[in-house]
Design a protein around this motif. Structure first.
Motif, PDB file in Angstrom:
ATOM      1  N   SER A  79      31.946  41.704  34.493  1.00 24.94           N
ATOM      2  CA  SER A  79      31.902  41.683  35.966  1.00 24.94           C
ATOM      3  C   SER A  79      32.261  40.299  36.493  1.00 24.94           C
ATOM      4  O   SER A  79      33.050  40.163  37.437  1.00 24.94           O
ATOM      5  N   ILE A  80      31.685  39.271  35.875  1.00 26.92           N
ATOM      6  CA  ILE A  80      31.979  37.883  36.273  1.00 26.92           C
ATOM      7  C   ILE A  80      33.465  37.591  36.077  1.00 26.92           C
ATOM      8  O   ILE A  80      34.128  37.024  36.956  1.00 26.92           O
ATOM      9  N   GLU A  81      34.006  38.027  34.942  1.00 28.76           N
ATOM     10  CA  GLU A  81      35.428  37.777  34.644  1.00 28.76           C
ATOM     11  C   GLU A  81      36.345  38.472  35.643  1.00 28.76           C
ATOM     12  O   GLU A  81      37.384  37.923  36.028  1.00 28.76           O
ATOM     13  N   ARG A  82      35.965  39.674  36.084  1.00 24.72           N
ATOM     14  CA  ARG A  82      36.795  40.411  37.058  1.00 24.72           C
ATOM     15  C   ARG A  82      36.830  39.681  38.402  1.00 24.72           C
ATOM     16  O   ARG A  82      37.867  39.640  39.065  1.00 24.72           O
ATOM     17  N   ILE A  83      35.701  39.111  38.795  1.00 20.27           N
ATOM     18  CA  ILE A  83      35.667  38.362  40.058  1.00 20.27           C
ATOM     19  C   ILE A  83      36.486  37.077  39.929  1.00 20.27           C
ATOM     20  O   ILE A  83      37.253  36.725  40.838  1.00 20.27           O
ATOM     21  N   ILE A  84      36.368  36.397  38.800  1.00 20.49           N
ATOM     22  CA  ILE A  84      37.156  35.164  38.565  1.00 20.49           C
ATOM     23  C   ILE A  84      38.655  35.486  38.553  1.00 20.49           C
ATOM     24  O   ILE A  84      39.470  34.764  39.146  1.00 20.49           O
ATOM     25  N   LYS A  85      39.015  36.591  37.914  1.00 20.17           N
ATOM     26  CA  LYS A  85      40.432  37.000  37.844  1.00 20.17           C
ATOM     27  C   LYS A  85      40.977  37.289  39.256  1.00 20.17           C
ATOM     28  O   LYS A  85      42.098  36.906  39.594  1.00 20.17           O
ATOM     29  N   THR A  86      40.158  37.962  40.062  1.00 18.94           N
ATOM     30  CA  THR A  86      40.540  38.223  41.460  1.00 18.94           C
ATOM     31  C   THR A  86      40.735  36.905  42.203  1.00 18.94           C
ATOM     32  O   THR A  86      41.709  36.725  42.936  1.00 18.94           O
ATOM     33  N   ALA A  87      39.812  35.966  41.981  1.00 16.31           N
ATOM     34  CA  ALA A  87      39.873  34.662  42.663  1.00 16.31           C
ATOM     35  C   ALA A  87      41.133  33.888  42.290  1.00 16.31           C
ATOM     36  O   ALA A  87      41.742  33.229  43.140  1.00 16.31           O
ATOM     37  N   LYS A  88      41.534  33.963  41.011  1.00 16.71           N
ATOM     38  CA  LYS A  88      42.734  33.241  40.550  1.00 16.71           C
ATOM     39  C   LYS A  88      43.982  33.726  41.279  1.00 16.71           C
ATOM     40  O   LYS A  88      44.859  32.935  41.621  1.00 16.71           O
ATOM     41  N   VAL A  89      44.068  35.029  41.508  1.00 18.07           N
ATOM     42  CA  VAL A  89      45.225  35.582  42.233  1.00 18.07           C
ATOM     43  C   VAL A  89      45.120  35.244  43.712  1.00 18.07           C
ATOM     44  O   VAL A  89      46.061  34.730  44.320  1.00 18.07           O
ATOM     45  N   LEU A  90      43.948  35.509  44.297  1.00 15.10           N
ATOM     46  CA  LEU A  90      43.759  35.313  45.735  1.00 15.10           C
ATOM     47  C   LEU A  90      43.984  33.859  46.149  1.00 15.10           C
ATOM     48  O   LEU A  90      44.511  33.597  47.233  1.00 15.10           O
ATOM     49  N   ASN A  91      43.614  32.930  45.307  1.00 15.16           N
ATOM     50  CA  ASN A  91      43.756  31.501  45.601  1.00 15.16           C
ATOM     51  C   ASN A  91      45.184  31.117  45.991  1.00 15.16           C
ATOM     52  O   ASN A  91      45.405  30.124  46.662  1.00 15.16           O
ATOM     53  N   ASN A  92      46.149  31.931  45.597  1.00 13.92           N
ATOM     54  CA  ASN A  92      47.558  31.663  45.902  1.00 13.92           C
ATOM     55  C   ASN A  92      48.017  32.209  47.256  1.00 13.92           C
ATOM     56  O   ASN A  92      49.125  31.907  47.697  1.00 13.92           O
ATOM     57  N   CYS A  93      47.172  33.047  47.882  1.00 16.72           N
ATOM     58  CA  CYS A  93      47.647  33.643  49.141  1.00 16.72           C
ATOM     59  C   CYS A  93      46.570  33.810  50.213  1.00 16.72           C
ATOM     60  O   CYS A  93      46.893  34.071  51.366  1.00 16.72           O
ATOM     61  N   GLY A  94      45.298  33.679  49.840  1.00 20.33           N
ATOM     62  CA  GLY A  94      44.252  33.916  50.839  1.00 20.33           C
ATOM     63  C   GLY A  94      42.925  33.308  50.431  1.00 20.33           C
ATOM     64  O   GLY A  94      42.845  32.524  49.481  1.00 20.33           O
ATOM     65  N   ARG A  95      41.862  33.682  51.145  1.00 17.02           N
ATOM     66  CA  ARG A  95      40.577  33.018  50.961  1.00 17.02           C
ATOM     67  C   ARG A  95      39.398  33.966  50.735  1.00 17.02           C
ATOM     68  O   ARG A  95      38.532  33.697  49.917  1.00 17.02           O
ATOM     69  N   ASN A  96      39.324  35.074  51.464  1.00 22.38           N
ATOM     70  CA  ASN A  96      38.129  35.919  51.439  1.00 22.38           C
ATOM     71  C   ASN A  96      38.166  36.949  50.314  1.00 22.38           C
ATOM     72  O   ASN A  96      39.048  37.803  50.256  1.00 22.38           O
ATOM     73  N   LEU A  97      37.170  36.845  49.423  1.00 23.93           N
ATOM     74  CA  LEU A  97      37.093  37.727  48.263  1.00 23.93           C
ATOM     75  C   LEU A  97      35.879  38.648  48.408  1.00 23.93           C
ATOM     76  O   LEU A  97      34.733  38.220  48.298  1.00 23.93           O
ATOM     77  N   VAL A  98      36.150  39.906  48.690  1.00 28.03           N
ATOM     78  CA  VAL A  98      35.104  40.904  48.925  1.00 28.03           C
ATOM     79  C   VAL A  98      34.711  41.558  47.600  1.00 28.03           C
ATOM     80  O   VAL A  98      35.575  41.867  46.771  1.00 28.03           O
TER      81      VAL A  98
END
Length: 268
Positions: A79-98
């Protein structure tokens, strides 16, 4: 000012880039990247998306396979890894991670809260180490079995210096229809202000859609006009509180209902 958009690629578009064109034509200004079944997007693609959609506010929804209160250690790790993976992608285009923090699994609310809080703290430490500039947004949940009523979500945000994703449709479904008028929506925004300060109302991330509920709360999302969810009163409360941020429509009629929400809001 609220910016309206879609949860994922608009249904009349083939991919994210064509989706941006659709959003522009409809005067919508936001797209939530839906990684609910897994993080499918590469970081380079996210960079190109941001380049092409400079006028679009991008956010991301982490996979549904997340339970930061799981009984098995490997499930928490994943679960932690999935959130980190989402953050790595989002960091390139946006900010809010739901994300949905987890389920109670027969544990007490207090125990669940403390376990989830501890695991989010671990995520925040990893995000800092990786220098990822995203805001974790625990979402108010729609099912009674899920962690994430309004109080839990706001307490978590207060304790960890986060901001919430307020899903008014989920709150309505979780209450099995009781929370569904102007006064009750207004009181939720008062709670946000009291717990997280006035500035939190200037940086909101909101989900709205039609919804069907049963004994356990949320069953499925519906088009706005096929649901008894009182989205007009939710929008009026948001307007009267002079909130700013993003409103993401999760209805099956994505861009069509997003436009309906935007028009309704602008006419208030």
């Amino acid at each position: 000012m609220l910016i309206f958009g879609t949860a994922g690629v608009p249904i009349s578009a083939e991919d994210e880039f064509k989706g941006i064109d659709v959003l522009r034509k409809l005067n919508l200004g936001a797209m939530e990247l839906e990684f609910v079944k897994g993080v499918y997007m590469k970081e380079d693609y996210a960079k190109k998306l941001k380049e092409y959609g400079k006028d679009i506010v991008f956010s991301a929804h982490a996979p549904h396979f997340i339970n930061l209160n799981a009984n098995e250690e490997y499930k928490i790790k994943n679960s932690i890894e999935r959130i980190i993976k989402t953050a790595k992608v989002l960091n390139n285009c946006g900010r809010n991670l739901v994300f949905h923090p987890g389920y109670y699994l027969k544990k007490s609310k207090e125990t669940t809260y403390n376990i989830i809080k501890s695991n989010i703290q671990k995520i925040l430490e990893k995000l800092e180490l990786l220098n990822l500039n995203v805001m974790l947004r625990p979402e108010t949940s729609g099912r009674v079995s899920q962690f994430g009523d309004v109080e839990e979500t706001l307490n978590l945000c207060y304790d960890l210096n986060l901001l919430p994703c307020i899903d008014f449709a989920h709150i309505y479904a979780r209450s099995r229809g009781r929370i569904n008028n102007y006064d009750s929506f207004y009181k939720i925004l008062e709670k946000v202000e009291n717990m997280l300060g006035k500035e939190s109302l200037k940086d909101m991330h909101i989900h709205l859609s039609g919804i069907e509920y049963g004994k356990g709360g949320e069953r499925r999302h519906l088009p706005l006009k096929e649901s008894n969810f009182n989205y007009k009163d939710a929008l009026k409360a948001l307007k009267d509180f002079n909130t700013s941020g993003t409103v993401i429509c999760e209805s099956p009629l994505l861009e069509y209902d997003a436009v309906l929400l935007m028009k309704c809001y602008n006419e208030l």
